[in-house]
Design an enzyme around this catalytic site. Structure first.
Site, PDB file in Angstrom:
ATOM      1  N   CYS A  16       9.499  23.912  65.407  1.00  0.00           N
ATOM      2  CA  CYS A  16      10.734  24.611  65.090  1.00  0.00           C
ATOM      3  C   CYS A  16      10.579  25.409  63.799  1.00  0.00           C
ATOM      4  O   CYS A  16      10.192  24.854  62.767  1.00  0.00           O
ATOM      5  CB  CYS A  16      11.851  23.575  64.962  1.00  0.00           C
ATOM      6  SG  CYS A  16      13.355  24.177  64.170  1.00  0.00           S
ATOM      7  N   GLU A  17      10.876  26.692  63.857  1.00  0.00           N
ATOM      8  CA  GLU A  17      10.710  27.514  62.670  1.00  0.00           C
ATOM      9  C   GLU A  17      11.798  27.281  61.618  1.00  0.00           C
ATOM     10  O   GLU A  17      11.669  27.763  60.490  1.00  0.00           O
ATOM     11  CB  GLU A  17      10.663  28.992  63.036  1.00  0.00           C
ATOM     12  CG  GLU A  17      11.945  29.581  63.587  1.00  0.00           C
ATOM     13  CD  GLU A  17      11.798  31.045  63.952  1.00  0.00           C
ATOM     14  OE1 GLU A  17      12.751  31.800  63.709  1.00  0.00           O
ATOM     15  OE2 GLU A  17      10.737  31.452  64.491  1.00  0.00           O
ATOM     16  N   HIS A  18      12.835  26.543  61.985  1.00  0.00           N
ATOM     17  CA  HIS A  18      13.899  26.266  61.024  1.00  0.00           C
ATOM     18  C   HIS A  18      13.640  25.003  60.210  1.00  0.00           C
ATOM     19  O   HIS A  18      14.033  24.925  59.054  1.00  0.00           O
ATOM     20  CB  HIS A  18      15.243  26.139  61.754  1.00  0.00           C
ATOM     21  CG  HIS A  18      15.622  27.383  62.486  1.00  0.00           C
ATOM     22  ND1 HIS A  18      16.229  27.365  63.736  1.00  0.00           N
ATOM     23  CD2 HIS A  18      15.451  28.690  62.179  1.00  0.00           C
ATOM     24  CE1 HIS A  18      16.431  28.604  64.144  1.00  0.00           C
ATOM     25  NE2 HIS A  18      15.963  29.428  63.220  1.00  0.00           N
ATOM     26  N   HIS A  19      12.987  23.995  60.847  1.00  0.00           N
ATOM     27  CA  HIS A  19      12.754  22.733  60.145  1.00  0.00           C
ATOM     28  C   HIS A  19      11.288  22.294  60.159  1.00  0.00           C
ATOM     29  O   HIS A  19      10.956  21.275  59.562  1.00  0.00           O
ATOM     30  CB  HIS A  19      13.617  21.621  60.762  1.00  0.00           C
ATOM     31  CG  HIS A  19      15.079  21.909  60.701  1.00  0.00           C
ATOM     32  ND1 HIS A  19      15.764  22.456  61.770  1.00  0.00           N
ATOM     33  CD2 HIS A  19      15.983  21.754  59.706  1.00  0.00           C
ATOM     34  CE1 HIS A  19      17.036  22.623  61.434  1.00  0.00           C
ATOM     35  NE2 HIS A  19      17.198  22.210  60.198  1.00  0.00           N
TER      36      HIS A  19
ATOM     37  N   GLN B  54      12.754  28.225  70.938  1.00  0.00           N
ATOM     38  CA  GLN B  54      12.377  28.119  72.352  1.00  0.00           C
ATOM     39  C   GLN B  54      12.700  29.380  73.135  1.00  0.00           C
ATOM     40  O   GLN B  54      11.950  29.769  74.042  1.00  0.00           O
ATOM     41  CB  GLN B  54      13.057  26.901  72.972  1.00  0.00           C
ATOM     42  CG  GLN B  54      12.606  26.626  74.405  1.00  0.00           C
ATOM     43  CD  GLN B  54      13.123  25.306  74.929  1.00  0.00           C
ATOM     44  OE1 GLN B  54      13.207  24.322  74.199  1.00  0.00           O
ATOM     45  NE2 GLN B  54      13.483  25.265  76.201  1.00  0.00           N
TER      46      GLN B  54
ATOM     47  N   HIS C  91      13.854  18.722  71.076  1.00  0.00           N
ATOM     48  CA  HIS C  91      13.658  19.252  69.730  1.00  0.00           C
ATOM     49  C   HIS C  91      13.848  18.144  68.702  1.00  0.00           C
ATOM     50  O   HIS C  91      14.936  17.564  68.598  1.00  0.00           O
ATOM     51  CB  HIS C  91      14.657  20.384  69.459  1.00  0.00           C
ATOM     52  CG  HIS C  91      14.382  21.620  70.272  1.00  0.00           C
ATOM     53  ND1 HIS C  91      14.165  22.849  69.696  1.00  0.00           N
ATOM     54  CD2 HIS C  91      14.275  21.814  71.615  1.00  0.00           C
ATOM     55  CE1 HIS C  91      13.944  23.751  70.639  1.00  0.00           C
ATOM     56  NE2 HIS C  91      14.007  23.138  71.817  1.00  0.00           N
TER      57      HIS C  91
ATOM     58  N   CYS D 223      14.099  18.417  65.633  1.00  0.00           N
ATOM     59  CA  CYS D 223      15.078  18.780  64.602  1.00  0.00           C
ATOM     60  C   CYS D 223      16.476  18.297  64.981  1.00  0.00           C
ATOM     61  O   CYS D 223      17.357  18.191  64.119  1.00  0.00           O
ATOM     62  CB  CYS D 223      15.089  20.287  64.365  1.00  0.00           C
ATOM     63  SG  CYS D 223      15.469  21.275  65.827  1.00  0.00           S
TER      64      CYS D 223
END
Length: 202
Positions: free
Chosen positions: A92-95, A133, A161, A163
């Site tokens: 995940c590019e956010h977490h 995704q 996910h 996250c």
């Protein structure tokens, strides 16, 4: 011969050295509240950097090059080619935590086919990057369409996910499904239904 990097993913000119990356891990260990100099953590920075090379190996793979070798001797085969249940590990590019699941990749050949392992390698090339995704699903389908120019492409991804399961709402067992249908898979409901039945979703 190693795959060349994608044109849109050049190595940054200011990419940190391995030593700088290891120092950054030690900083995070201190920030978390531990001592990076204690025995159990002494080699952790090296291990983390080595793991990152594997986690994000997709930045060094050109998915277009993966698909360029095709075969024309198909005896006129023009039905669905489907590779199901491709193990998918992304981040995940956010977490920066794992996305774990499976991808189903299908295409309807026009004249040429590609080795089935190449479909899995394209999934790997895009998955082993920081991702969401939805974007991952589109990248896989769009690349197959652009290179193979088949009559249709379909990509369905089902994943969990971390996250969402290990932080935040802590929803264990919830899975996310995304799909990208191109060509006849988008335009022909019967062909789409046949595909979903083959995947086991029909």
């Amino acid at each position: 011969m190693p795959a060349k990097p994608l044109a849109e993913q050049p190595v940054p000119p200011d990419r940190p050295s391995r030593a700088e990356a290891e120092a950054a891990v030690r900083t995070l260990l201190r920030w978390a509240g531990d001592d990076p100099h204690r025995e159990g953590l002494l080699d952790t920075p090296k291990r983390v950097v080595k793991a990152y090379e594997e986690f994000f190996a997709g930045y060094g793979i050109d998915p277009v090059a993966v698909l360029e070798r095709t075969f024309a001797e198909t005896e006129g085969y023009d039905e669905i080619v489907l590779l199901k249940d491709i193990r998918l590990e992304s981040y995940c590019e956010h977490h920066m935590v794992p996305i774990i699941g499976v991808a189903h990749v299908a295409y309807l050949p026009a004249q040429r086919v590609v080795g089935i392992s190449k479909l899995a390698r394209v999934v790997h090339a895009y998955a082993k990057r920081l991702q969401i995704q939805e974007k991952l699903t589109a990248q896989i389908a769009n690349t197959i369409e652009a290179v193979l120019q088949p009559r249709g492409v379909a990509v369905v991804i089902e994943s969990e996910h971390q996250c969402m399961t290990t932080r935040g709402v802590h929803q264990h067992g919830a899975s996310m499904v995304t799909s990208r249908m191109l060509g006849v898979f988008r335009d022909d409901a019967n062909t789409r239904r046949e595909l979903m039945a083959l995947i086991g979703k029909g």
